[in-house]
Enzyme design. Sequence first.
Site, PDB file in Angstrom:
ATOM      1  N   THR A 191     -21.506   1.107   5.453  1.00  0.00           N
ATOM      2  CA  THR A 191     -20.972  -0.125   4.877  1.00  0.00           C
ATOM      3  C   THR A 191     -21.506  -0.402   3.464  1.00  0.00           C
ATOM      4  OG1 THR A 191     -20.954  -1.044   7.112  1.00  0.00           O
ATOM      5  CG2 THR A 191     -20.640  -2.607   5.329  1.00  0.00           C
ATOM      6  N   THR A 221     -25.065  -5.284   6.542  1.00  0.00           N
ATOM      7  CA  THR A 221     -24.772  -3.943   7.046  1.00  0.00           C
ATOM      8  C   THR A 221     -25.609  -3.745   8.308  1.00  0.00           C
ATOM      9  OG1 THR A 221     -26.525  -2.933   5.730  1.00  0.00           O
ATOM     10  CG2 THR A 221     -24.337  -2.996   4.735  1.00  0.00           C
ATOM     11  N   GLY A 222     -25.245  -2.767   9.115  1.00  0.00           N
ATOM     12  CA  GLY A 222     -26.003  -2.519  10.335  1.00  0.00           C
ATOM     13  C   GLY A 222     -25.182  -2.853  11.569  1.00  0.00           C
ATOM     14  N   ARG A 276     -11.772  -0.991  17.597  1.00  0.00           N
ATOM     15  CA  ARG A 276     -12.975  -1.833  17.562  1.00  0.00           C
ATOM     16  C   ARG A 276     -13.090  -2.435  16.155  1.00  0.00           C
ATOM     17  NH1 ARG A 276     -17.719  -1.673  14.019  1.00  0.00           N
ATOM     18  NH2 ARG A 276     -19.471  -2.576  15.146  1.00  0.00           N
ATOM     19  N   THR A 306     -16.059  -1.273   4.917  1.00  0.00           N
ATOM     20  CA  THR A 306     -16.708  -0.281   5.782  1.00  0.00           C
ATOM     21  C   THR A 306     -15.701   0.543   6.562  1.00  0.00           C
ATOM     22  OG1 THR A 306     -18.392  -0.052   7.533  1.00  0.00           O
ATOM     23  CG2 THR A 306     -16.827  -1.836   7.797  1.00  0.00           C
ATOM     24  N   SER A 364     -19.533   6.268   4.984  1.00  0.00           N
ATOM     25  CA  SER A 364     -19.544   5.039   5.781  1.00  0.00           C
ATOM     26  C   SER A 364     -18.553   4.009   5.268  1.00  0.00           C
ATOM     27  CB  SER A 364     -20.946   4.426   5.764  1.00  0.00           C
ATOM     28  OG  SER A 364     -21.260   3.903   4.499  1.00  0.00           O
TER      29      SER A 364
END
Length: 370
Positions: A216, A267-268, A244, A234, A90
């Site tokens: 991340t 994160t997320g 993106r 990340t 990640s």
Amino acid sequence: MAKINRRAFVLANAIGLTAPPRRSFGRAPAVLRQSVKPIVISSANGHRFRNGGTQTCVELAFRRIVDGDDLLDALIAGVNIVELDPEDASVGYGGRPNADGVVQLDACCMEGSTHRAGGVAALEGVRTPSKVAQAVMLHTDHHLLVGSGAQNFARQLGFNIEADLNTDRSRRLWLEWKRRTDPNHYLDPNRTVAQSQVDSELLAETLSDTDEAYGTINCNGIDLQGQLAGVTTTSGLAWKIPSRVGDSPILGAGLYVDSQAGAVGSTGRGEANLYNLTSFLIVEYLRQGMSPQDAGLAGLRRIQENTREPRLQNSRGLPNFGVTFYVLNAAGECAGVSMYGGSNRTYALCTENGPELLPLEPLLDGTPND
Ligand code: ASP
């Protein structure tokens, strides 16, 4: 504040707690406070990956802080371990690629005393985007460089540019995703459910660790002078539309630091964080005197309240995604909070008592899919 398990394990270098900090050339004067114990807080991968070495991110960053290194240099050296480790899918090298199979990386760093910050987004070919973000901070009048411009900047500063940051594993994951999902990659305006079954199946089948789904690394620290700093790095959302950019390189979203108040990173689901600039919001809650845990939960509540599109809600009308915040205040107290809990949902901490993984405090019961 998170309860710290006072284990007998004491880092040998902690004896150096009284050592004066080494200042890097060109650093601006800091806001200083006395009698603060160093702490490093990060996402769980900050105490999972060693890239073949002996130390994790939080251990290395903590040791370097107590050795008197520059705070941000110490944190970035820590996250470099995770960026370079091909096992963390990640972040950095071997991060999950975008929809075209290209690894594009986002990163941001900030010093809370000088209020300097730097970021890069959609950067290709450099394994350690956090270092390029720091170079933007140190060597330019700008905050954020993106895409090929960011890569050119990195090349000019002597970073090694590689043709492809995929590993066999990340390429295999991308091929599998492509085979199953390409026809549905772009959102159907009539669709009411966003979390595709395929995505969850693929995650369940191919990820060794559920935390990887949230990707991340964010790492924040406080030094002996009470200075705060942070870094977030990340490969972003897996299989994203090329170019993106998520929350990680955006100040106030994936990271915000002010030595008078606190350091917060995330994160997320980056989009939820971008819509609310939640790291900045949580730092402001800390400034108002809220505890790290209360401030973090209040930030999550703001995301929950503003998640109004049905496609982003589960059957209970609650967010159908995860977001986590790593919160450190100016007094050296910290908390890890997340939208949902779970047995494997942890964050990493390193203090004079050593490193540990601690459970995240959830805002909501159940899971995003209930
Ligand atoms: N926050 C990151 C992004 O949206 C992804 C993650 O943490 O999983 O790019």
